[in-house]
Design an enzyme around this catalytic site. Structure first.
Site, PDB file in Angstrom:
ATOM      1  N   MET A 264      12.118  24.261   2.428  1.00  0.00           N
ATOM      2  CA  MET A 264      11.224  23.380   1.389  1.00  0.00           C
ATOM      3  C   MET A 264      12.149  22.489   0.609  1.00  0.00           C
ATOM      4  O   MET A 264      11.651  21.387   0.493  1.00  0.00           O
ATOM      5  CB  MET A 264      10.495  24.317   0.583  1.00  0.00           C
TER       6      MET A 264
ATOM      7  N   LYS B 122       0.824  -1.181   0.001  1.00  0.00           N
ATOM      8  CA  LYS B 122       0.013   0.052   0.195  1.00  0.00           C
ATOM      9  C   LYS B 122       0.964   1.331   0.109  1.00  0.00           C
ATOM     10  O   LYS B 122       1.903   1.309   0.387  1.00  0.00           O
ATOM     11  CB  LYS B 122      -0.622   0.120   1.161  1.00  0.00           C
TER      12      LYS B 122
ATOM     13  N   ARG C  36     -10.928   0.193  14.409  1.00  0.00           N
ATOM     14  CA  ARG C  36     -10.465   0.990  13.295  1.00  0.00           C
ATOM     15  C   ARG C  36     -11.185   0.261  12.015  1.00  0.00           C
ATOM     16  O   ARG C  36     -11.787   1.356  11.193  1.00  0.00           O
ATOM     17  CB  ARG C  36      -8.732   0.861  13.138  1.00  0.00           C
TER      18      ARG C  36
ATOM     19  N   TYR D 100      16.813  30.068   7.475  1.00  0.00           N
ATOM     20  CA  TYR D 100      15.564  30.807   7.868  1.00  0.00           C
ATOM     21  C   TYR D 100      15.800  31.027   9.551  1.00  0.00           C
ATOM     22  O   TYR D 100      15.893  30.043  10.216  1.00  0.00           O
ATOM     23  CB  TYR D 100      14.260  30.251   7.703  1.00  0.00           C
TER      24      TYR D 100
HETATM   25  C1  LIG Z   1      -0.448  -1.845   6.988  1.00  0.00           C
HETATM   26  C2  LIG Z   1      -1.192  -3.089   7.396  1.00  0.00           C
HETATM   27  C3  LIG Z   1      -0.292  -4.214   7.173  1.00  0.00           C
HETATM   28  C4  LIG Z   1       1.281  -4.279   7.052  1.00  0.00           C
HETATM   29  O1  LIG Z   1       1.655  -3.700   8.258  1.00  0.00           O
HETATM   30  P1  LIG Z   1       3.232  -3.762   8.632  1.00  0.00           P
HETATM   31  O2  LIG Z   1       3.257  -3.461  10.121  1.00  0.00           O
HETATM   32  O3  LIG Z   1       3.768  -2.631   7.735  1.00  0.00           O
HETATM   33  O4  LIG Z   1       3.641  -5.113   8.561  1.00  0.00           O
HETATM   34  C5  LIG Z   1      -0.927  -5.549   7.416  1.00  0.00           C
HETATM   35  N1  LIG Z   1      -2.173  -5.557   7.386  1.00  0.00           N
HETATM   36  C6  LIG Z   1      -3.172  -4.238   7.625  1.00  0.00           C
HETATM   37  C7  LIG Z   1      -4.599  -4.590   7.735  1.00  0.00           C
HETATM   38  C8  LIG Z   1      -2.556  -3.294   7.328  1.00  0.00           C
HETATM   39  O5  LIG Z   1      -3.213  -2.017   7.284  1.00  0.00           O
END
Ligand SMILES: *Cc1c(COP(=O)(O)O)cnc(C)c1O
Length: 342
Positions: A289, A31, A122, A236
């Protein structure tokens, strides 16, 4: 600005995590553009290492991963089936009765999974919702039933065992693949592994996988250098004042590139170093920046570039300076870097 990504280290981390759970399939979480490193290249390398199951957060993240891994691999979407976001050939993890009914109405013959909430509050169906729909859902053969641990990076935390018990209870009678463990859960031990593990950060060299090989090196080119005299200030707000003759290098990257402004020096006291090989060069004054100013007085020769991330300074080390986690440092790395894959 070169972000170097060591794909052989990535693959080694995948294999190492997979070998912690020899009885389970090992998926890969890619992701947020592969934790900022480029989801297509990352997914292709992990496919070569043996991964056939990939997780993204959003349906909009599927396309580059699909292109990299081909039709054979499975891509799961953690946010499930959101209104107006067609999961296409990916497998949505349906998180609520609303998502379940929407998905089944729109794609009755397409594969789906279920995410359960076991206490993190969540994402995922609550136990009451699940109890009401469980038989109906199981009759439609979900591909995966999963949940996520809130405290897996703290092995001694009682929440881990609580969620394990809840997951076991909620998935009684489930013959579909089950999954509970991300990186932290993989390291908690075999009872957390179930059929599929879902590591993310550990693949990329981050904690809590302390045996991980470092995957990223970030080199920032030096644009110019100057000598400043005692009493002169840098950057800055004049926050840093030279106490002695100091050679200052200006490098091309700043907070727009994910180098958090909170990494600026605290007055005259540096928080962050850039590295010239093994030599630490303190960051002086404010992070701008697009620019950072660095004390290179200790160097005999000014190198073409200084490293922010390297095997000697990991994402977790940088994250620790500003009280965050390696995940945030990685995913903040911006689009201006040239990503080079080794
Ligand atoms: C991001 C995520 C993972 C991976 O988690 P890590 O801590 O990066 O290994 C696995 N399952 C879900 C539901 C996640 O949101």
């Amino acid at each position: 600005m070169v972000l170097q990504i060591d794909l052989s280290a990535l693959k080694a981390n995948y294999r190492a995590l997979a070998s912690h759970a020899p009885g389970s399939r090992a998926a890969a979480v890619v992701k947020a553009n592969g934790y900022g490193l480029g989801s297509g290249e990352i997914a292709a390398a992990l496919f070569e290492a043996g991964a056939r199951d990939f997780f993204v957060a959003l349906a909009s993240e599927v396309a580059p991963v699909r292109q990299a891994v081909g039709a054979e691999a499975r891509i799961f979407v953690l946010s499930g089936h959101m209104e107006g976001a067609d999961p296409g050939d990916a497998i949505p993890l349906l998180n609520s009765p609303g998502q379940y009914f929407r998905d089944r109405a729109m794609r009755p013959d397409r594969p789906f999974g279920i995410q359960l909430d076991t206490g993190m509050n969540r994402l995922g169906m609550e136990s009451g919702e699940w109890a009401g729909l469980k038989q109906e859902i199981l009759a439609q053969n979900p591909v995966l039933v999963m949940s996520h641990l809130a405290c897996a990076d703290e092995p001694g935390h009682p929440m881990n065992a609580n969620q394990l018990v809840a997951f076991r209870e909620m998935t009684q009678g489930v013959t579909a693949m089950r999954s509970l463990a991300a990186t932290g859960g993989v390291l908690l031990g075999a009872e957390y592994h179930f059929d599929l593990i879902r590591p993310g950060i550990g693949l990329y060299g981050g904690q809590p996988f302390s045996d991980a090989q470092p995957v990223v090196t970030l080199s920032l080119p030096v644009i110019q250098t100057r000598d400043v005299l005692p009493g002169e200030t840098v950057g800055y707000g004049n926050t840093w004042t030279a106490q002695q003759p100091t050679r200052v290098a200006t490098v091309a990257a700043g907070y727009a590139d994910g180098i958090h402004r909170a990494l600026s020096s605290d007055g005259d006291v540096p928080r962050l170093n850039l590295l010239a090989g093994k030599i630490r060069c303190p960051v002086l004054g404010r992070v701008s920046m697009d620019l950072i100013t660095v004390d290179v007085s200790a160097l005999e020769e000014i190198p073409a570039a200084l490293d922010l991330l390297s095997p000697l300074q990991t994402v977790d080390a940088v994250a620790g300076i500003i009280g965050t986690i390696g995940y945030e440092v990685l995913t903040s790395l911006g689009n201006r870097y040239k990503r080079e894959y080794l």
